[in-house]
Design an enzyme around this catalytic site. Structure first.
Site, PDB file in Angstrom:
ATOM      1  N   ASP A 178     -19.839 -23.724 -28.397  1.00 25.89           N
ATOM      2  CA  ASP A 178     -20.085 -25.026 -29.011  1.00 25.89           C
ATOM      3  C   ASP A 178     -18.783 -25.571 -29.579  1.00 25.89           C
ATOM      4  OD1 ASP A 178     -21.575 -27.239 -30.336  1.00 25.89           O
ATOM      5  OD2 ASP A 178     -23.311 -25.953 -30.037  1.00 25.89           O
ATOM      6  N   HIS A 188     -21.411 -30.577 -34.554  1.00 27.01           N
ATOM      7  CA  HIS A 188     -22.436 -30.093 -33.633  1.00 27.01           C
ATOM      8  C   HIS A 188     -22.574 -28.564 -33.672  1.00 27.01           C
ATOM      9  CE1 HIS A 188     -24.207 -29.433 -29.549  1.00 27.01           C
ATOM     10  NE2 HIS A 188     -24.746 -30.633 -29.730  1.00 27.01           N
ATOM     11  N   SER A 225     -29.925 -30.273 -27.657  1.00 27.43           N
ATOM     12  CA  SER A 225     -28.979 -29.396 -28.349  1.00 27.43           C
ATOM     13  C   SER A 225     -29.607 -28.734 -29.557  1.00 27.43           C
ATOM     14  CB  SER A 225     -27.765 -30.196 -28.836  1.00 27.43           C
ATOM     15  OG  SER A 225     -26.852 -30.434 -27.823  1.00 27.43           O
TER      16      SER A 225
END
Length: 821
Positions: free
Chosen positions: A167, A241, A603
């Protein structure tokens, strides 16, 4: 790999290549010779390193055998490049040794062509890009009362299980990852990952909870996409994220979610005691490059992660290979599964349209996104008595009071500022504070909000700096597919998303606002008040398949032909998920500088499954990746909280949101049910050989190409791809009658199962035998026979149930399209 000999014509090709070099690009090259995971010996001086696919034994990557063979492969990579090209005409970025044998190189297209023709080279593929597939959910999923107690409570849930995250990095100082309030974390001997040091603070990224932290950016740097000022040349999350996904899967339990002086509940990961291993390969603006991602996966498996979370997918189906599941990325993941790692991938955010999935392979658990039972709603009450619904996580204006409404365009400091889109309310300096103070500021939701150059956070800051009592953001024309999420703000505020309601507001304001002959306002007479929207309303019509979640059918090639594998596999919460955020993160304009964010995407759904898989791995440490995936799928539910069939968000003809009955192409097997997954009764197991058999059976795949990627010849096929032992049955082209075989293994006490199938009328279904008894650990085969009754031009849907005498229920979806030839 055999010694490389260069013949005369090949030397001429090299010389030409050196003379005529085009613009350099990044290529992923695979070579003859087995990687560590599958090397069975044969090279003088190097003993076998492979572990049999059906063994519980793991490769010891620290052993001298493995280290020396891996070093040997890397030397071969360097020798090949040195023999073919002059120093300075190429740059090797990575050597891949454990899961695939090859390397990533930055070189010219002409030199790539020389490589392609070189002896011992199996494939040369130009690198391609990937993108991010952008908490109340433990309670919604029943973890605190149904699952955590079986693992010793939340403070032991996921103990010693390592989840690897490919990620955008992590913000290690977040309370979701802190260790000062938890029992000390001991070492995990099976994990061998590194902890990089922050080049600025000189502090280690690891703390016991975070057990590994590395970053991969060679391809990004070489391509000129990397900006060290915002991307951080370290595992630090420059986006938000990565911190968000890690916290959803394995963040600490009971962390207060505070913003703007309000608390929005307490956040927790699915497996609060699991360890986090960070492999940063995604970056803020451009996403990432497959060369970096493959290097990160290779390292994660080498380091000994149990579970790999990929909230990342390709920008589109791979155009360079004939088959979606045969490329360096998916082949690396197949080797990861061979090594015993459970791989979870987000399905993609291309919904609600069909064939938008970005995760194709049967060895991966592909996760779709659901809307859970929370809805944040608010309302604006106008002076004419109308109440307009909207969304806004905000406090209310003062009780029993109404406030004058003033539109941004009517309180400008001068006409010259019109070029700044004043109605967006992004620039307080162009608005007259004397006219705004104490009133509700009306703003317009323009295209700037859609593209991210304007934000609700900035509207709130503008209103607050001008002393407004609150703000209203009105949507006057919505682009199809615009997604409106509630944003927490510190002052009263509301977003009116319904265009007709916005028109009601504008009409009332215009009627109530007298103007002179030039159009200037003489006095502001429109009034209103904003409700309180801080607390969510819990709905029974949940879960639902989120509008943005990518849909099947799964595709097997770049021409979008349907595959005989059902995707997505499973549905999990992915809409409006609260979790940790990086204060450095600039990915979401509404959460810049914040410690938490509430965002949506597949996600967010994938790490729910990664965390729940950690709980399953803790209870059943010897289960294979396929066994974990099977237990999750066969116990999932297709019924919502109101006991009705699951629905999917979809567009109606006017591009407004509507609900339609959901199908397996929306949710796979159904919505995850963690408590049931811990005790599935039966599992559908599969291993590396089964996946190879699936590949070798898929029509149109070149057996030579399969050997290139897997180092294994096609000695074993399944007869038909539909015979792969998955907990679903898909036949994309059914002619006449076809019989599919499945094998179940009992992971509970002895039980007798009755087998029944049902199908839409166009296709007949038969199951055999009608019942079977399995002792603990025993496996039995059963068959499902499908026969075309009528050709409809669409898929027929059905299911097979195995109902046990002790109460276990195992359900597998069936989808088939009948043809007359």
């Amino acid at each position: 790999m055999s010694n490389i000999e260069l013949n005369g014509s090949f030397m001429v090709l090299i010389l030409l290549g050196v003379l005529i070099l085009g613009k350099a690009e990044i290529y992923i090259v695979t070579l003859e010779g087995e990687p560590v995971i599958s090397y069975r010996g044969g090279v003088n001086g190097f003993e076998a390193t492979a572990v049999e696919s059906d063994s519980d034994e793991k490769i010891d990557v620290t052993s001298e055998l493995v280290v020396s063979y891996a070093r040997h492969l890397e030397k071969r990579h360097d020798m090949l490049l040195d023999m073919l090209f002059d120093q300075g005409t190429y740059k090797k970025l990575y050597s891949y040794r454990h899961l695939i044998n090859g390397f990533a190189v930055h070189t010219s297209p002409e030199q790539a062509e020389i490589l392609r023709r070189a002896p011992g080279v199996k494939s040369v593929e130009r690198d391609w890009k990937v993108r991010k597939l952008t908490t109340h959910t433990p309670q919604f999923l029943g973890l605190p009362t149904g699952v955590w107690p079986t693992g010793g409570g939340f403070d032991r849930a996921g103990e010693d299980i390592v989840i690897g995250f490919i990620d955008s990095g992590i913000y290690p100082h977040h309370p979701s990852f802190a260790t000062h309030r938890t029992d000390p974390y001991g070492p995990v001997p099976k994990y061998r990952g590194k902890c990089e040091v922050d080049p600025n603070t000189k502090r280690n990224f690891c703390n016991g909870k975070i057990i590994g932290a590395q970053h991969f950016a060679q391809a990004a740097k070489t391509a000129g996409a990397f900006n060290p000022d915002i991307d951080f040349d370290s595992p630090l999350d420059g986006d938000g994220h990565g911190s968000h996904t890690a916290a959803i899967a394995a963040g600490n339990n009971g962390i207060p979610v505070r913003m703007h002086g309000f608390e929005f509940g307490r956040a927790s990961g699915m497996a609060p005691r699991a360890r986090i291993a960070v492999y940063k390969a995604l970056y803020r603006i451009f996403g990432g490059f497959v060369a970096d991602v493959v290097a990160a996966i290779d390292q994660a498996v080498h380091d000994g992660v149990d579970i790999l979370n990929l909230s990342v997918g390709p920008n589109s189906p791979p155009a360079t290979t004939k088959t979606t599941y045969l490329n360096p990325f998916d082949a690396t993941l197949l080797s990861a599964v061979k090594a015993g790692v459970f791989v979870v991938q987000a399905a993609g955010n291309g919904g609600p349209f069909p064939k938008t999935l970005l995760s194709y392979s049967p060895w991966i658990a592909t996760v779709a996104a659901a809307v859970d039972d929370r809805r944040y709603k608010n309302h604006l009450t106008l002076g004419n008595g109308k109440i307009l619904a909207g969304i806004g996580l905000s406090p209310a204006t003062h009780a029993n009071g109404t406030f004058t409404l003033v539109a941004a365009n009517d309180v400008l400091l001068g006409s010259s500022v019109a070029k700044f889109s004043p109605s967006d309310c992004q620039r307080p300096e162009v608005l007259n504070k004397n006219l705004v103070q104490g009133n509700i500021l009306l703003c317009g939701y323009s295209f700037n909000f859609v593209v991210g150059t304007a934000s609700i956070k900035k509207v709130s800051e503008t209103a607050k700096s001008l002393g407004a009592a609150g703000f209203v953001l009105a949507v006057e024309n919505a682009s199809p597919g615009t997604k409106f999420d509630p944003v927490p703000v510190g002052i009263p505020g509301i977003l009116i998303t319904d265009v007709s309601k916005s028109m009601d507001l504008i009409d009332y304001y215009n009627v109530s606002t007298p103007r002179d002959w030039t159009g200037r306002v003489k006095s502001f007479k429109a009034v209103g008040s904003i409700g309180e929207g801080l607390r969510p309303i819990l709905h029974k019509s949940a879960p639902q398949v989120a509008l943005f979640s990518s849909r099947g059918p799964n595709i097997k090639d770049y021409s979008f032909q349907d595959a005989d594998i059902l995707k997505p596999d499973i549905l999990a919460p992915g809409s409006l998920i609260w979790a940790a955020w990086s204060p450095n993160g600039t990915d979401e304009t509404n959460y810049v500088g914040e410690g938490f964010a509430m965002i949506s995407g597949t996600s967010m759904a994938a790490p729910h499954i990664a965390g729940i898989a950690a709980l399953m791995k803790q209870k059943n440490p010897h289960w294979s990746p396929a066994a974990i995936k099977s237990a999750l799928m066969t116990t999932s539910t297709i019924i919502d909280r109101a006991e009705r069939p699951l629905q999917a968000q979809q567009y109606s003809g006017s591009e407004t949101l509507s609900l339609v009955p959901a199908t397996p192409f929306d949710y796979g097997s159904g919505h995850v049910n963690p408590r049931a997954a811990l005790d599935p009764g039966l599992i559908f197991d599969a291993g590396y050989q089964d996946y190879l058999g699936f590949l070798c059976t898929t029509p149109g795949i070149n057996a030579h190409e399969i050997k290139n990627y897997t180092n294994t010849p096609c000695n074993y096929t399944l007869g038909h791809p539909s015979n792969l032992n998955t907990p679903s049955i898909t036949i994309s082209h059914l002619v006449g009658t076809q019989t599919v075989t499945r094998t179940v293994t009992n992971v509970a006490a002895e039980e007798t199962y009755v087998i029944q199938g049902r199908m839409a009328p166009a296709i007949a279904i038969e199951t055999s035998p009608p019942a079977m008894t399995l002792r603990p650990g025993a496996s039995r085969k059963f068959t499902v026979t499908l026969t075309v009754r009528s050709v409809t031009g669409s898929y027929s849907l059905g299911e097979v149930w195995l109902k046990g005498s002790r109460g276990h229920k195992v359900r597998i979806p069936v989808v088939a399209m009948g043809y007359d030839r």
